[in-house]
Structure formats: structure tokens, C-alpha cells
Design an enzyme around this catalytic site. Structure first.
Site, PDB file in Angstrom:
ATOM      1  N   ASN A  40       0.841  -1.193   0.000  1.00 22.16           N
ATOM      2  CA  ASN A  40       0.000   0.000   0.000  1.00 22.16           C
ATOM      3  C   ASN A  40       0.881   1.250   0.000  1.00 22.16           C
ATOM      4  O   ASN A  40       1.957   1.282   0.606  1.00 22.16           O
ATOM      5  CB  ASN A  40      -1.015  -0.001   1.149  1.00 22.16           C
ATOM      6  CG  ASN A  40      -0.423  -0.157   2.527  1.00 22.16           C
ATOM      7  OD1 ASN A  40       0.664  -0.697   2.703  1.00 22.16           O
ATOM      8  ND2 ASN A  40      -1.143   0.302   3.535  1.00 22.16           N
ATOM      9  N   GLU A  42       0.239   5.203   0.598  1.00 18.67           N
ATOM     10  CA  GLU A  42      -0.730   6.220   1.013  1.00 18.67           C
ATOM     11  C   GLU A  42      -0.317   7.609   0.541  1.00 18.67           C
ATOM     12  O   GLU A  42       0.781   7.800  -0.002  1.00 18.67           O
ATOM     13  CB  GLU A  42      -0.893   6.149   2.541  1.00 18.67           C
ATOM     14  CG  GLU A  42      -1.468   4.790   2.965  1.00 18.67           C
ATOM     15  CD  GLU A  42      -1.762   4.679   4.448  1.00 18.67           C
ATOM     16  OE1 GLU A  42      -1.295   5.530   5.228  1.00 18.67           O
ATOM     17  OE2 GLU A  42      -2.465   3.718   4.822  1.00 18.67           O
ATOM     18  N   CYS A  51      -3.962   0.501  -2.662  1.00 18.12           N
ATOM     19  CA  CYS A  51      -3.854  -0.739  -1.895  1.00 18.12           C
ATOM     20  C   CYS A  51      -2.699  -1.602  -2.401  1.00 18.12           C
ATOM     21  O   CYS A  51      -2.278  -1.501  -3.564  1.00 18.12           O
ATOM     22  CB  CYS A  51      -5.141  -1.549  -2.015  1.00 18.12           C
ATOM     23  SG  CYS A  51      -6.529  -0.885  -1.071  1.00 18.12           S
ATOM     24  N   GLU A  53      -2.830  -4.703  -3.154  1.00 20.88           N
ATOM     25  CA  GLU A  53      -3.267  -5.565  -4.251  1.00 20.88           C
ATOM     26  C   GLU A  53      -3.128  -4.841  -5.592  1.00 20.88           C
ATOM     27  O   GLU A  53      -2.737  -5.452  -6.602  1.00 20.88           O
ATOM     28  CB  GLU A  53      -4.729  -5.984  -4.052  1.00 20.88           C
ATOM     29  CG  GLU A  53      -4.972  -6.864  -2.841  1.00 20.88           C
ATOM     30  CD  GLU A  53      -5.248  -6.084  -1.547  1.00 20.88           C
ATOM     31  OE1 GLU A  53      -4.726  -4.960  -1.390  1.00 20.88           O
ATOM     32  OE2 GLU A  53      -5.977  -6.611  -0.704  1.00 20.88           O
ATOM     33  N   CYS A  84     -10.269  -5.121  -0.046  1.00 22.46           N
ATOM     34  CA  CYS A  84     -11.419  -4.212  -0.079  1.00 22.46           C
ATOM     35  C   CYS A  84     -12.261  -4.516  -1.317  1.00 22.46           C
ATOM     36  O   CYS A  84     -11.837  -5.261  -2.217  1.00 22.46           O
ATOM     37  CB  CYS A  84     -10.950  -2.759  -0.067  1.00 22.46           C
ATOM     38  SG  CYS A  84     -10.273  -2.185  -1.639  1.00 22.46           S
ATOM     39  N   CYS A  87     -10.601  -3.837  -4.643  1.00 22.14           N
ATOM     40  CA  CYS A  87      -9.534  -4.795  -4.988  1.00 22.14           C
ATOM     41  C   CYS A  87     -10.107  -6.151  -5.368  1.00 22.14           C
ATOM     42  O   CYS A  87      -9.531  -6.857  -6.200  1.00 22.14           O
ATOM     43  CB  CYS A  87      -8.519  -4.901  -3.855  1.00 22.14           C
ATOM     44  SG  CYS A  87      -7.445  -3.440  -3.791  1.00 22.14           S
TER      45      CYS A  87
END
Ligand code: THU
Length: 131
Positions: A40, A42, A51, A53, A84, A87
């Protein structure tokens, strides 16, 4: 499975999560046997963060591969770090008509596994797009 977990665990050290402090990594195995990882990333503008993924999928695509056989996600905490919703859809895009396993791991190893179909039933995907 050990190789996937090892790849994700190493990758996770480089996750960039200064805001949530929740470092996540994902590793994908493709039919060729290759492994691609992501973390991830940010942003101070929170919605811009990506993310783990998504990063792993980008690495897979960059390498010219298009199919996810299985994916492992590793994060910390009591709750399972399942992908999530966005994803799940990203993974479905590269399911290749199959039903990849999604392994959910903590720092100590894999905790449980799901089929993508269980996490994203009745999915909308590439087969439903007109040619
Ligand atoms: N996150 C992932 O990278 N993958 C998941 O499967 C769950 C959540 C990240 C996004 C954000 O950077 C942080 O974890 C907290 O939500």
C-alpha cells in the site's frame, strides 16, 4: 505457499503507510509460476492512496502477465485483512475465467483462504463487456 508468504512479508517492510500505520503487502502467483508483489502507498490526500493488491497487479501487468492463479495478502491485527471491494474487482479482472484463491495472512503466516467467488459473487467482469 511459503514463497508467496515470504515475498509478501519482505515486501511489506517497504509499505508506505504513514497515515494509517497499517502496512499491507500482496503477492500474486501467475500460471507461469512467477510471483509479483505490491504494497500500500498512502497519500496526504487520503483518497489517492493505493492498496497493496493494486500494486501487485500493476507489477504483474508490467511484466506482461494477465492472470492471477492465487494471491496472498499480509497485514497485522486481530481482524482478517481481506481485500477491499475495489480490490476484489481488480482481482476479478485478472481471474482469467477461473476462481483464484485469496490467502489472508498475518505476520505469523496464512490464517485462512477464500475463493474470489465467495468474496465477490455475481461479479461484473470482462466477459460481460461487448467486444
Ligand atoms: N489496505 C490494503 O492495501 N489492502 C487491503 O486489503 C486492505 C487495506 C490498505 C489501504 C490503506 O493504506 C490501509 O491499508 C488502511 O486501510
Amino acid at each position: 505457499m511459503d514463497a508467496l508468504f515470504e515475498a509478501a512479508s519482505v515486501a511489506r517492510q517497504n509499505a508506505y503507510a504513514p497515515y494509517s500505520r497499517f502496512k499491507v503487502a500482496a503477492s500474486i502467483r501467475t500460471p507461469s509460476g512467477s510471483i509479483y508483489s505490491g504494497v500500500n502507498v498512502e497519500s496526504a490526500s487520503f483518497p489517492v492512496g493505493t492498496c497493496a493488491e493494486a500494486g501487485a497487479i500493476a507489477a504483474m501487468v508490467l511484466a506482461g502477465e494477465r492472470q492471477i492463479s492465487e494471491i496472498l495478502i499480509v497485514g497485522e491485527g486481530d481482524a482478517l485483512v481481506t481485500p477491499c471491494g475495489a480490490c476484489r474487482q481488480r482481482i476479478f479482472e485478472f481471474a482469467g475465467g477461473g476462481d483464484p484463491r485469496i490467502h489472508v495472512a498475518g505476520p505469523g503466516g496464512v490464517r485462512t483462504s477464500f475463493s474470489l467467488h465467495l468474496l465477490l459473487p455475481h461479479a461484473f467482469g470482462p466477459d460481460l463487456m461487448p467486444p
